[in-house]
Design a protein around this motif. Structure first.
Motif, short mmCIF file in Angstrom:
data_model
loop_
_atom_site.label_atom_id
_atom_site.label_comp_id
_atom_site.label_asym_id
_atom_site.label_seq_id
_atom_site.Cartn_x
_atom_site.Cartn_y
_atom_site.Cartn_z
N VAL A 478 0.86 -1.17 0.00
CA VAL A 478 0.00 0.00 0.00
C VAL A 478 0.90 1.24 0.00
N ILE A 479 0.67 2.13 -0.95
CA ILE A 479 1.46 3.36 -0.98
C ILE A 479 0.88 4.35 0.03
N THR A 480 1.73 4.81 0.93
CA THR A 480 1.27 5.71 1.98
C THR A 480 1.84 7.12 1.77
N ARG A 481 0.97 8.12 1.83
CA ARG A 481 1.42 9.50 1.65
C ARG A 481 0.82 10.39 2.72
N HIS A 482 1.59 11.43 3.04
CA HIS A 482 1.13 12.39 4.04
C HIS A 482 0.62 13.66 3.34
N PHE A 483 -0.60 14.06 3.65
CA PHE A 483 -1.13 15.32 3.13
C PHE A 483 -1.60 16.21 4.27
N ARG A 484 -1.49 17.52 4.05
CA ARG A 484 -2.00 18.48 5.05
C ARG A 484 -3.43 18.85 4.68
N ASP A 485 -4.15 19.37 5.65
CA ASP A 485 -5.54 19.74 5.38
C ASP A 485 -5.67 20.71 4.19
N ARG A 486 -4.66 21.55 4.01
CA ARG A 486 -4.74 22.51 2.90
C ARG A 486 -4.69 21.82 1.53
N ASP A 487 -4.30 20.55 1.50
CA ASP A 487 -4.21 19.81 0.23
C ASP A 487 -5.52 19.11 -0.14
N ILE A 488 -6.58 19.37 0.61
CA ILE A 488 -7.78 18.55 0.49
C ILE A 488 -8.34 18.49 -0.93
N LEU A 489 -8.22 19.59 -1.68
CA LEU A 489 -8.77 19.57 -3.05
C LEU A 489 -8.03 18.59 -3.95
N ARG A 490 -6.71 18.53 -3.76
CA ARG A 490 -5.93 17.54 -4.52
C ARG A 490 -6.39 16.13 -4.17
N VAL A 491 -6.66 15.94 -2.88
CA VAL A 491 -7.11 14.62 -2.43
C VAL A 491 -8.47 14.28 -3.05
N CYS A 615 -2.88 4.75 0.94
CA CYS A 615 -3.33 5.25 2.25
C CYS A 615 -2.88 6.71 2.35
N LEU A 616 -3.85 7.61 2.49
CA LEU A 616 -3.51 9.02 2.59
C LEU A 616 -3.73 9.49 4.01
N LEU A 617 -2.66 9.95 4.63
CA LEU A 617 -2.76 10.42 6.00
C LEU A 617 -2.93 11.93 5.99
N MET A 618 -4.11 12.39 6.35
CA MET A 618 -4.39 13.83 6.37
C MET A 618 -4.10 14.35 7.77
N THR A 619 -3.36 15.43 7.85
CA THR A 619 -3.12 16.01 9.18
C THR A 619 -3.33 17.51 9.13
N ALA A 620 -3.33 18.12 10.31
CA ALA A 620 -3.36 19.57 10.41
C ALA A 620 -2.16 20.13 9.64
N ASP A 621 -2.24 21.40 9.27
CA ASP A 621 -1.13 22.00 8.53
C ASP A 621 0.13 22.06 9.39
N GLU A 622 -0.07 22.34 10.68
CA GLU A 622 1.07 22.38 11.61
C GLU A 622 1.08 21.10 12.44
N LEU A 623 2.27 20.52 12.62
CA LEU A 623 2.36 19.28 13.39
C LEU A 623 3.44 19.36 14.45
N SER A 624 3.20 18.74 15.59
CA SER A 624 4.26 18.66 16.61
C SER A 624 5.31 17.66 16.12
N GLU A 625 6.46 17.71 16.76
CA GLU A 625 7.56 16.86 16.30
C GLU A 625 7.20 15.38 16.47
N ASN A 626 6.61 15.10 17.63
CA ASN A 626 6.20 13.72 17.91
C ASN A 626 5.18 13.22 16.88
N ALA A 627 4.22 14.07 16.55
CA ALA A 627 3.21 13.69 15.56
C ALA A 627 3.88 13.46 14.21
N TYR A 628 4.81 14.34 13.87
CA TYR A 628 5.49 14.21 12.59
C TYR A 628 6.26 12.89 12.53
N ASP A 629 6.92 12.54 13.65
CA ASP A 629 7.65 11.27 13.74
C ASP A 629 6.73 10.10 13.46
N ARG A 630 5.56 10.16 14.07
CA ARG A 630 4.64 9.05 13.93
C ARG A 630 4.14 8.92 12.49
#
Ligand code: ADP
Ligand code: MG
Length: 723
Positions: A478-491, A615-630
């Protein structure tokens, strides 16, 4: 299974020639000087502390080095509690409301000035502060407006401070907002511990025998507890921490090992003879079109050996999503059927049970096996028939949900039980299933997610563990990618393309149990966005969330399974095992709010067919370091075991998928399963050695072990023999 409420019961006993209950540590906290009914209530509600023993075991969460003084010009809001030394130049009172005053002190050292603020008891402070004297302040710098200040610091004259200082290590206890408003801060807890330790000095019963402490170089308990609350130096503190970790892990292992040993010795099991294999062979050679993986073959061999041994099997079957656990379970069930016994497989949801039925029926096509499904929604008339056929033995394999646990369900001769996604069931529920036979059936428990080794050893140490650590060949990752909420239209664009190709899409929103409302709102808001972007009639959306009635939920899921809808918007209720091979995209909203194992589990919902999945992981535009690690871990790894280890490291066992719902509290006071893995193995070996020489712990030198183990299992005796 496992009863980890250990620590709270540790100190109830005193070991002398006779054993008698050590009442003093059972005292309620109200009997401790300094704790009135109000404080007792707060300590109970906020920290769960009710007895002296509880407080004794309420350890500081860290120690601050009080030999270090900061310069005032080094201070910033990000520092933790710090210490400064200097003088007050002047004090100022101001009114902040009609009957509330604020006192500001200007505190200076050679490098600068900082404001110190008090909101109450101001007169008393004014009268006790002298401008000529040097003070030591201890507190946390915070930003108020754009000025740095320290609110309500601990304050001590430097000369007194010097005299009082017994150790540079200053304990910090966690408190809560409510405790603080009730004037119980870390320092007050420390005082209470001080009072308590003085009261119980000489009366704390040792919980490890002398020979044992000597052999493994462990401090005495009383000394250990004093050290943890009032450490002399880092080295002694470390030894005290080691003793507690050692002890808690050791007793868990001793308990588990003894359960396992007793069960193995005392619980006879049905013997399945491989010479009787018939349906199993037919299934294997006629209906299974692929080759088993090496891991599957190995695990089957392990099972085969167990069921031939004459002892009852209790096996945990671990394996990543899609590693083929169900097939292994089916073949194990067929061993029972070929030997004339019944088998059952129990799943946590109706949909899962139905899917098991579907895939199992496929594997059993044209073979002489009677299989039925028993769930809550089976009609009364059919249900009665199923009950009859189970009792007469006409049914060989029953697939079901909790409905299997009902008293009306009786088996003719249940020989093999498979429990899927085990943590969804409590100990008690499982016990009811075992009780359906005079002789307990063989048991296979399958976990939904891989569990790190140390955690498995601690949670399931009384089971034998099999691991399928290999996926069937030919699976595309499964190809996994990280997207921010601002990318929602692309998604959205990507989703449209996939749907145009006939694919289906999952969209998952987080579900946080503490705030059902909030989460529901998340899903509602999200749903609105998706509904606008994917309007009917071209697009159809299924919605599933925890607040729906089970029947509506099932219906909505079924629409998706039947391809009537292309998009399934859900909270994590879909997490468990739904199998829709045509679904190729998993979108996880607010992915930073999920645990890693949960993300992995969700990702496992796609990639089940031949088409490339995403699998597209959508997150807030800003992320804490721990969240980014995960999130990065997810993007970079598809290995469930690796992900589980990382999850354990980042979040601790309390949050770990599987432990929360397992029905046991993994209440470790000191040990850390992600850091102390080596110690887990070490104490396990020690426990095994002790039990090998003295299985019932009857020898004098082991008497204390026996008492503690008995205490640990209080209330669980009934389950002792059933895992
Ligand atoms: P799990 O329960 O471990 O998540 P399943 O048992 O549902 O995995 O298996 C996933 C899919 O892989 C099923 O469709 C199953 O038939 C198939 N499968 C199982 N074993 C093999 C194998 N050795 N080779 C190819 N496909 C397999
Ligand atoms: Mg499965």
């Amino acid at each position: 299974m496992l009863y980890l409420k250990i620590i709270s019961i540790f100190f109830l006993f005193l070991w002398t020639d006779n054993l008698f209950k050590m009442a003093i540590l059972d005292n309620e906290l109200t009997y401790l000087p300094g704790v009135g009914p109000k404080r007792a209530e707060l300590l109970k509600n906020e920290l769960g502390l009710t007895t002296w023993n509880d407080l004794l075991y309420y350890f500081p969460y860290r120690y601050i080095d009080r030999s270090k003084f900061y310069n005032i010009n080094e201070l910033n809001k990000d520092l933790p509690y710090i210490q400064i030394k200097g003088k007050f130049t002047h004090l100022e009172t101001s009114n902040i409301s009609r009957n509330k005053k604020k006192l500001t002190g200007y505190f200076t050292d050679a490098t600068g000035v900082i404001e110190i603020v008090w909101f109450n008891a101001t007169n008393w402070i004014i009268s006790s502060i002298s401008r000529d004297k040097e003070y030591v302040l201890f507190g946390k710098p915070t930003l108020f407006g754009n000025r740095l200040n320290i609110v309500h610091p601990d304050i001590e004259e430097f000369t007194k401070w010097q005299k009082q200082l017994v150790s540079n290590l200053y304990p910090q206890y966690s408190t809560t907002e409510k405790l603080k408003t009730g004037y119980i801060n870390s320092k007050v807890i420390q005082k209470l511990c001080d009072t308590l330790l003085k009261q119980v000095k000489g009366q704390i019963p040792e919980t490890l025998p002398p020979w044992f402490r000597q052999k493994y170089n462990l401090k005495g308990l009383e000394e250990t507890l004093f050290e943890l609350h009032f450490p002399t130096d880092t080295q002694s503190l470390a030894k005290a921490q080691y003793r507690i970790k050692f002890e808690e892990l050791f007793y868990i292992q001793l308990n588990l090992m003894q359960l396992k040993l007793n069960r193995k010795q005392n619980t006879p099991g049905f013997i399945f003879d491989r010479k009787k294999d018939k349906i199993l062979k037919d299934c294997f050679f006629k209906n299974i079109k692929f080759k088993l993986t090496n891991a599957q073959t190995r695990v089957l061999r392990e099972i085969r050996k167990d069921v031939a041994s004459g002892k009852q099997m209790n096996r945990l079957l671990q394996g990543d999503v899609g590693s083929g656990k169900t097939l292994v379970a089916l073949l194990a069930m067929l061993m029972a059927v070929d030997n004339g016994y019944q088998a059952c497989i129990m799943a946590p949801t109706e949909i899962l049970a139905q899917q098991h039925l579907k895939s199992i029926s496929n594997f059993l096509k044209d073979l002489d096996v009677n299989v039925a499904l028993l769930t809550g929604s089976v009609k009364k008339k059919d249900r009665v028939k199923i009950h009859e056929d189970l009792e007469s033995g006409a049914l060989n394999i029953i697939i079901g949900t909790h409905a299997l646990l009902e008293d009306t369900v009786k088996f003719h001769n249940l020989g093999m039980v498979v429990i899927d996604e085990q943590h969804r069931f409590g100990v008690e529920q499982r016990a009811r299933l075992w009780a359906k036979n005079v002789k307990p059936p063989h048991i296979i428990v399958m976990t939904a997610t891989p569990i790190p080794r140390t955690l498995a050893m601690t949670l399931y140490g009384d089971l034998d563990i099999s691991v399928i650590d290999e996926l069937p060949p030919g699976r595309s990752k499964v190809i996994t990618r990280h997207f921010r909420d601002r990318d929602i239209l692309r998604v959205f664009g990507f989703i449209k393309k996939q749907i145009d190709q006939g694919r289906q899409i999952y969209v998952v929103f987080p579900l946080i149990s503490e705030s059902e409302n909030m989460d529901y709102k998340d899903l509602e808001d999200g749903l609105e966005g998706y509904s606008r972007a994917f309007p009917p009639p071209k697009y159809q959306i299924s919605v599933v969330h925890g607040r729906m009635k089970p029947a509506d939920k099932e219906f909505s899921m079924k629409m998706f399974v039947d391809k009537v809808t292309q998009i399934m918007i859900a909270t994590t209720v879909i997490e468990v095992g739904v199998d829709v091979p045509n679904a190729t995209v998993m979108i996880i909203q607010s992915a930073e709010r999920f645990g890693l194992s949960q993300l992995h589990q969700l990702r496992g919902r796609v990639g089940r067919g031949t088409a490339q999945s995403y699998c597209l992981l959508m997150t807030a535009d800003e992320l804490s370091e721990n969240a980014y690690d995960r999130i990065s871990t997810m993007v970079n790894s598809t290995d469930g075991f690796e992900i589980a280890e990382t999850d354990l490291r980042l979040r601790g066992p309390g949050n770990f998928e599987g432990t929360q719902q397992s029905g046991f509290t993994l209440d470790l006071k000191m040990a850390n399963l992600s850091q102390d893995g080596q110690l887990v193995q070490y104490v396990k070996d020690i426990a095994e050695e002790i039990l090998t020489n003295d299985p019932q712990l009857n020898r004098n030198e082991n008497a204390i072990f026996k008492i503690i183990i008995k205490q640990m299992n209080k209330g669980f005796e009934d389950f002792g023999s059933i895992s």
